[in-house]
Design a protein around this motif. Sequence first.
Motif, PDB file in Angstrom:
ATOM      1  N   GLN A 162      -4.545   4.098  30.651  1.00 59.27           N
ATOM      2  CA  GLN A 162      -4.058   5.289  30.248  1.00 59.27           C
ATOM      3  C   GLN A 162      -4.446   6.878  30.956  1.00 59.27           C
ATOM      4  O   GLN A 162      -3.800   7.353  31.587  1.00 59.27           O
ATOM      5  CB  GLN A 162      -4.369   5.560  28.901  1.00 59.27           C
ATOM      6  N   ARG A 193      -5.195  15.602  26.807  1.00 60.38           N
ATOM      7  CA  ARG A 193      -3.913  15.668  26.702  1.00 60.38           C
ATOM      8  C   ARG A 193      -3.203  14.032  25.825  1.00 60.38           C
ATOM      9  O   ARG A 193      -2.215  13.547  25.385  1.00 60.38           O
ATOM     10  CB  ARG A 193      -2.426  15.708  27.346  1.00 60.38           C
ATOM     11  N   VAL A 194      -3.685  13.264  26.800  1.00 62.20           N
ATOM     12  CA  VAL A 194      -3.586  11.406  26.899  1.00 62.20           C
ATOM     13  C   VAL A 194      -4.762  10.687  26.169  1.00 62.20           C
ATOM     14  O   VAL A 194      -4.509  10.316  24.707  1.00 62.20           O
ATOM     15  CB  VAL A 194      -3.918  10.607  27.908  1.00 62.20           C
ATOM     16  N   PRO A 221      -6.620  12.675  22.372  1.00 59.69           N
ATOM     17  CA  PRO A 221      -6.060  12.728  21.410  1.00 59.69           C
ATOM     18  C   PRO A 221      -5.589  10.552  20.100  1.00 59.69           C
ATOM     19  O   PRO A 221      -6.065  10.710  19.689  1.00 59.69           O
ATOM     20  CB  PRO A 221      -4.477  12.917  21.327  1.00 59.69           C
ATOM     21  N   GLN A 222      -5.742   9.956  21.623  1.00 61.38           N
ATOM     22  CA  GLN A 222      -6.495   8.333  20.993  1.00 61.38           C
ATOM     23  C   GLN A 222      -7.506   8.136  20.729  1.00 61.38           C
ATOM     24  O   GLN A 222      -7.466   7.361  19.778  1.00 61.38           O
ATOM     25  CB  GLN A 222      -5.907   7.474  21.880  1.00 61.38           C
ATOM     26  N   ARG A 257       1.700   6.096  12.415  1.00 60.34           N
ATOM     27  CA  ARG A 257       2.580   6.385  12.693  1.00 60.34           C
ATOM     28  C   ARG A 257       2.854   5.626  14.099  1.00 60.34           C
ATOM     29  O   ARG A 257       4.199   5.362  14.049  1.00 60.34           O
ATOM     30  CB  ARG A 257       2.956   7.445  12.032  1.00 60.34           C
ATOM     31  N   TYR A 258       1.928   5.781  14.626  1.00 64.85           N
ATOM     32  CA  TYR A 258       1.966   5.393  16.268  1.00 64.85           C
ATOM     33  C   TYR A 258       1.529   4.301  16.602  1.00 64.85           C
ATOM     34  O   TYR A 258       1.494   3.981  17.725  1.00 64.85           O
ATOM     35  CB  TYR A 258       1.940   6.797  17.451  1.00 64.85           C
ATOM     36  N   THR A 259       0.719   4.043  15.618  1.00 72.95           N
ATOM     37  CA  THR A 259       0.603   2.034  16.219  1.00 72.95           C
ATOM     38  C   THR A 259       0.988   0.951  15.734  1.00 72.95           C
ATOM     39  O   THR A 259       1.559   1.434  13.967  1.00 72.95           O
ATOM     40  CB  THR A 259      -1.287   2.143  15.680  1.00 72.95           C
ATOM     41  N   ALA A 260       0.870   0.315  15.915  1.00 76.13           N
ATOM     42  CA  ALA A 260       2.318  -1.121  15.409  1.00 76.13           C
ATOM     43  C   ALA A 260       1.123  -1.745  14.398  1.00 76.13           C
ATOM     44  O   ALA A 260       1.367  -2.504  13.696  1.00 76.13           O
ATOM     45  CB  ALA A 260       2.023  -2.340  17.021  1.00 76.13           C
TER      46      ALA A 260
END
Lengths: 224, 249
Positions: free
Chosen positions: A122, A139-140, A143-144, A220-223
Amino acid sequence: MMMDDRQIQIFLDSLLPLLKAGIAFTLPLALVSFILGMVLAVLTALARLSSWRIPRLTARFYVWVIRGTPLLVQLFIIFYGLPAAGIVLEPFVAAVIGFILSVGAYSSEIVRAAILSIPTGQWEAAFSVGMTRRQALRRVILPQAVRVSVPPLSNSFISLVKDTSLAASITYVEIFRKAQQITATTYEPLLLYCEAALFYLLFCSVLSALQNTLEKRLDRYTAS
Amino acid sequence: MIEIRDLYKSFGPLEVLKGVNLTLEHGRVMVIIGPSGSGKTTLLRCFNLLEIPDRGSLTLNTVKLDFAPSAKIPQRTVLSLRQQTGMVFQSYNLFPHMTALGNVMEAQVTVQKRSKEEAKATAMVLLGKVGLAEKAAAYPHQLSGGQQQRVAIARAMAVEPEVLLFDEPTSALDPELVGEVLKVIRQLAREGMTMVIVTHEMKFAADVADRIILMDQGVILEQGTPQQVLEQTKNPRAMQFLNRLGREE
């Protein structure tokens, strides 16, 4: 436990004062301490991950001192000790300072671990499109990292809500001290301290529910 | 034009690149092949300074960088070079908290300071180009590996780089998804995009490359047209490597 009419009356009469103490004193103390403590935690985590020696060592020293000494002792030093050095603080201010330092130290470890848990790919992807370290972080990576650290940080916050009862010992009238005060006039320690415990249970249950909602939203953005 | 002269790189005691020289003209495609551990990925990562070489020089158009163990490359130079290169990684490395559209917009907004509208328009064109316009709103985990890699290609192109770098772009993909990614790369080659590709797909390499570089143990064993390297090499180690690949296929 069986309660007689007098005890039931004391229980009911105490509900409102304890709830007020919780909403007006326990929760503000917890919220202010947590929010400012998180700012300190992120700064401390970044300092510990810095390539510069001075911030790294300062942060390590800070975490070492705070984690290695009891919170109650820290509160006593700030509230009862500092006046000897000419620094007199309101109970609320003293408590907030103590809890910020505590949250900052413990949560910095969580934030640091969360940042380190983001794969190097990342960082490299961010660098490869021309981002600076700061842009990549903002930005990367962060947030994660926030997503990763929500469950442990929620736990920290719930612990903090309970730890605010320590502020009773420096004369801050939150739920627990309010219960002590009512006990002093009614001589019903078992009843009042159980009632205070119920309020902590209530607050923490609400927070756990909020934690679940927050985690679902971030999912919502993780599998998984 | 890209030119690399006498490039050396070590990781601790391990010397990974031992004097690499190469030139790539604008609009050409260079494919780097070689056994694992030969230094091809490290070489590729030197192009955009994800690895800083110990010695040697790298020229990209008008910018020439000289490397020395003592000299630190200024951050400004590193950033400007990276904005002139785009990279596609083996494991895609999409930003998982952003949609496909967000991934392609990100550098335009954060790095190049374009307006959101402009970035979005550019991103939609690029997603269309890789055949994923209708997936703009999808998050990476909702996409197949092949789709993710195509988004990654769009993301790399969004900063309008001089050269695109591919690090084994199909190695992590299920076999049935390799084709769609190679198709996109072929299309870019036809459009005259300058590219450096590290790959194990020999048929694709032979097809798309203007120039093939065969690396082994940190040096270039052979370089030339696909025909020169793949069919006419006289170098025994190069022949050994190619034979082994031939048997596997």
